[in-house]
Design a protein around this motif. Sequence first.
Motif, PDB file in Angstrom:
ATOM      1  N   GLU A 154       0.825  -1.109  -0.027  1.00 40.83           N
ATOM      2  CA  GLU A 154       0.027   0.129  -0.178  1.00 40.83           C
ATOM      3  C   GLU A 154       1.059   1.077   0.033  1.00 40.83           C
ATOM      4  O   GLU A 154       0.337   2.157  -0.858  1.00 40.83           O
ATOM      5  N   HIS A 155       1.729   1.519   0.926  1.00 38.93           N
ATOM      6  CA  HIS A 155       2.765   2.524   1.043  1.00 38.93           C
ATOM      7  C   HIS A 155       4.000   2.122   1.030  1.00 38.93           C
ATOM      8  O   HIS A 155       4.382   1.131   2.041  1.00 38.93           O
ATOM      9  N   ILE A 156       4.822   2.586   0.193  1.00 40.53           N
ATOM     10  CA  ILE A 156       6.455   2.287   0.244  1.00 40.53           C
ATOM     11  C   ILE A 156       7.165   3.084   1.487  1.00 40.53           C
ATOM     12  O   ILE A 156       6.469   3.913   2.137  1.00 40.53           O
ATOM     13  N   GLY A 157       8.272   2.689   1.718  1.00 36.40           N
ATOM     14  CA  GLY A 157       9.216   3.099   2.494  1.00 36.40           C
ATOM     15  C   GLY A 157       9.226   2.328   3.994  1.00 36.40           C
ATOM     16  O   GLY A 157       8.580   2.141   4.565  1.00 36.40           O
ATOM     17  N   GLY A 158      10.613   1.996   3.969  1.00 37.22           N
ATOM     18  CA  GLY A 158      10.965   1.292   5.107  1.00 37.22           C
ATOM     19  C   GLY A 158      10.576  -0.149   5.372  1.00 37.22           C
ATOM     20  O   GLY A 158      10.525  -0.645   6.478  1.00 37.22           O
ATOM     21  N   ILE A 159      10.194  -0.752   4.323  1.00 33.77           N
ATOM     22  CA  ILE A 159       9.673  -2.015   4.411  1.00 33.77           C
ATOM     23  C   ILE A 159      10.671  -3.123   4.233  1.00 33.77           C
ATOM     24  O   ILE A 159      11.583  -3.001   3.284  1.00 33.77           O
ATOM     25  N   ILE A 160      11.041  -4.070   5.228  1.00 36.64           N
ATOM     26  CA  ILE A 160      12.085  -5.052   4.965  1.00 36.64           C
ATOM     27  C   ILE A 160      11.512  -6.253   5.185  1.00 36.64           C
ATOM     28  O   ILE A 160      10.856  -6.634   6.086  1.00 36.64           O
ATOM     29  N   ILE A 161      11.851  -7.196   4.136  1.00 41.04           N
ATOM     30  CA  ILE A 161      11.467  -8.579   4.197  1.00 41.04           C
ATOM     31  C   ILE A 161      12.597  -9.530   4.358  1.00 41.04           C
ATOM     32  O   ILE A 161      13.416  -9.277   3.225  1.00 41.04           O
ATOM     33  N   SER A 162      12.748 -10.424   5.090  1.00 44.20           N
ATOM     34  CA  SER A 162      13.816 -11.375   5.304  1.00 44.20           C
ATOM     35  C   SER A 162      14.004 -12.182   4.052  1.00 44.20           C
ATOM     36  O   SER A 162      12.770 -12.554   3.311  1.00 44.20           O
ATOM     37  N   GLY A 163      15.038 -12.702   3.339  1.00 46.79           N
ATOM     38  CA  GLY A 163      15.252 -13.459   2.162  1.00 46.79           C
ATOM     39  C   GLY A 163      14.569 -14.788   2.636  1.00 46.79           C
ATOM     40  O   GLY A 163      14.193 -15.505   1.592  1.00 46.79           O
ATOM     41  N   ASP A 164      14.320 -15.249   3.813  1.00 45.79           N
ATOM     42  CA  ASP A 164      13.734 -16.723   3.815  1.00 45.79           C
ATOM     43  C   ASP A 164      12.304 -16.523   4.303  1.00 45.79           C
ATOM     44  O   ASP A 164      11.534 -17.447   4.966  1.00 45.79           O
ATOM     45  N   ALA A 165      11.686 -15.247   4.710  1.00 42.18           N
ATOM     46  CA  ALA A 165      10.377 -15.040   4.634  1.00 42.18           C
ATOM     47  C   ALA A 165       9.330 -15.700   3.921  1.00 42.18           C
ATOM     48  O   ALA A 165       9.600 -15.905   2.702  1.00 42.18           O
ATOM     49  N   VAL A 166       8.159 -16.295   4.303  1.00 43.34           N
ATOM     50  CA  VAL A 166       7.172 -16.707   3.236  1.00 43.34           C
ATOM     51  C   VAL A 166       6.055 -15.946   3.443  1.00 43.34           C
ATOM     52  O   VAL A 166       5.425 -15.875   4.618  1.00 43.34           O
ATOM     53  N   LEU A 167       5.144 -15.403   2.231  1.00 42.27           N
ATOM     54  CA  LEU A 167       4.185 -14.617   2.482  1.00 42.27           C
ATOM     55  C   LEU A 167       3.087 -15.524   1.675  1.00 42.27           C
ATOM     56  O   LEU A 167       3.394 -15.798   0.392  1.00 42.27           O
ATOM     57  N   GLY A 168       2.041 -15.598   2.059  1.00 41.49           N
ATOM     58  CA  GLY A 168       0.814 -16.198   1.473  1.00 41.49           C
ATOM     59  C   GLY A 168       0.091 -15.279   0.400  1.00 41.49           C
ATOM     60  O   GLY A 168       0.474 -14.027   0.201  1.00 41.49           O
ATOM     61  N   ASP A 169      -1.036 -15.693  -0.287  1.00 40.46           N
ATOM     62  CA  ASP A 169      -1.804 -15.110  -1.063  1.00 40.46           C
ATOM     63  C   ASP A 169      -2.590 -14.084  -0.388  1.00 40.46           C
ATOM     64  O   ASP A 169      -2.965 -13.790   0.767  1.00 40.46           O
ATOM     65  N   ASP A 170      -2.703 -12.806  -1.337  1.00 35.97           N
ATOM     66  CA  ASP A 170      -3.627 -11.381  -0.941  1.00 35.97           C
ATOM     67  C   ASP A 170      -3.211 -11.027   0.388  1.00 35.97           C
ATOM     68  O   ASP A 170      -4.302 -10.534   1.068  1.00 35.97           O
ATOM     69  N   CYS A 171      -1.957 -10.771   0.333  1.00 32.62           N
ATOM     70  CA  CYS A 171      -1.583 -10.014   1.726  1.00 32.62           C
ATOM     71  C   CYS A 171      -1.401  -8.609   1.389  1.00 32.62           C
ATOM     72  O   CYS A 171      -1.196  -8.434   0.430  1.00 32.62           O
ATOM     73  N   THR A 172      -1.413  -7.780   2.592  1.00 32.34           N
ATOM     74  CA  THR A 172      -1.114  -6.170   2.214  1.00 32.34           C
ATOM     75  C   THR A 172      -0.190  -5.810   3.426  1.00 32.34           C
ATOM     76  O   THR A 172      -0.188  -6.288   4.629  1.00 32.34           O
ATOM     77  N   LEU A 173       0.754  -5.025   2.853  1.00 34.94           N
ATOM     78  CA  LEU A 173       1.976  -4.545   3.573  1.00 34.94           C
ATOM     79  C   LEU A 173       1.704  -3.041   3.643  1.00 34.94           C
ATOM     80  O   LEU A 173       1.494  -2.395   2.423  1.00 34.94           O
ATOM     81  N   ARG A 174       2.085  -2.315   4.443  1.00 34.99           N
ATOM     82  CA  ARG A 174       2.205  -0.957   4.686  1.00 34.99           C
ATOM     83  C   ARG A 174       3.517  -0.305   5.113  1.00 34.99           C
ATOM     84  O   ARG A 174       4.277  -1.269   5.528  1.00 34.99           O
ATOM     85  N   ASN A 175       3.848   0.875   5.110  1.00 34.47           N
ATOM     86  CA  ASN A 175       5.151   1.437   5.246  1.00 34.47           C
ATOM     87  C   ASN A 175       5.727   1.098   6.626  1.00 34.47           C
ATOM     88  O   ASN A 175       4.946   0.914   7.623  1.00 34.47           O
ATOM     89  N   GLY A 176       6.911   0.724   6.725  1.00 31.81           N
ATOM     90  CA  GLY A 176       7.679   0.805   7.932  1.00 31.81           C
ATOM     91  C   GLY A 176       7.666  -0.882   8.528  1.00 31.81           C
ATOM     92  O   GLY A 176       7.938  -1.026   9.641  1.00 31.81           O
ATOM     93  N   VAL A 177       7.095  -1.779   7.749  1.00 33.12           N
ATOM     94  CA  VAL A 177       6.888  -3.165   8.138  1.00 33.12           C
ATOM     95  C   VAL A 177       8.335  -4.123   8.048  1.00 33.12           C
ATOM     96  O   VAL A 177       8.830  -3.729   7.101  1.00 33.12           O
ATOM     97  N   THR A 178       8.403  -4.723   9.051  1.00 29.99           N
ATOM     98  CA  THR A 178       9.661  -5.576   9.056  1.00 29.99           C
ATOM     99  C   THR A 178       9.456  -6.849   9.266  1.00 29.99           C
ATOM    100  O   THR A 178       8.482  -7.358  10.111  1.00 29.99           O
TER     101      THR A 178
END
Length: 170
Positions: free
Chosen positions: A77-101
């Motif tokens: 939704e909103h960019i900026g400060g989003i960090i996702i680890s290389g071995d993380a797994v996210l399913g379908d239809d998820c929503t992320l907003r700024n500042g998420v780790t």
Amino acid sequence: MFENIRDDWKSHDRQWNRHGFWVLVIYRFGRWRYGIKPRALRVPFSFAYKVMKFWSEMLLQVELPCEAVIGRGLVIEHIGGIIISGDAVLGDDCTLRNGVTIGLRRKGTRGSPRIGNRVDIGTGAKILGEIVIGDDVAIGANAVVLTDIPSGSIAVGIPATIRPMKGGRA
């Protein structure tokens, strides 16, 4: 790759100018290049990916390595400060907003979160460690999630407390 990009475009309301869409295009390209078997052919694509990823991180401030496993329909939704680890797994239809780790709990230890389908992650949320987030979960803004969350729940606070969701989906 192109089918996933088409899905990402639809998830971002068919707007080519949404920043989250371009982050996902670079991610999908990075995943696609692994399918090129001859090393000599893969090298220029790998170089192009690394350049695009660098500029994506610099301009859009989203760290999404192609080693992470991302399902269909992810919306940033909103960019900026989003960090996702290389071995993380996210399913379908998820929503992320700024500042998420979404990442490791401690340096030097393996194990990133596994996030289910239809998970809505609020601004500034931190999801850390080898935990499992169920389907249809809402994680509140600035929540710090360190334990598993069952499906159909809401997580809020620091550290996050888990409550059943009232009235259905997130």
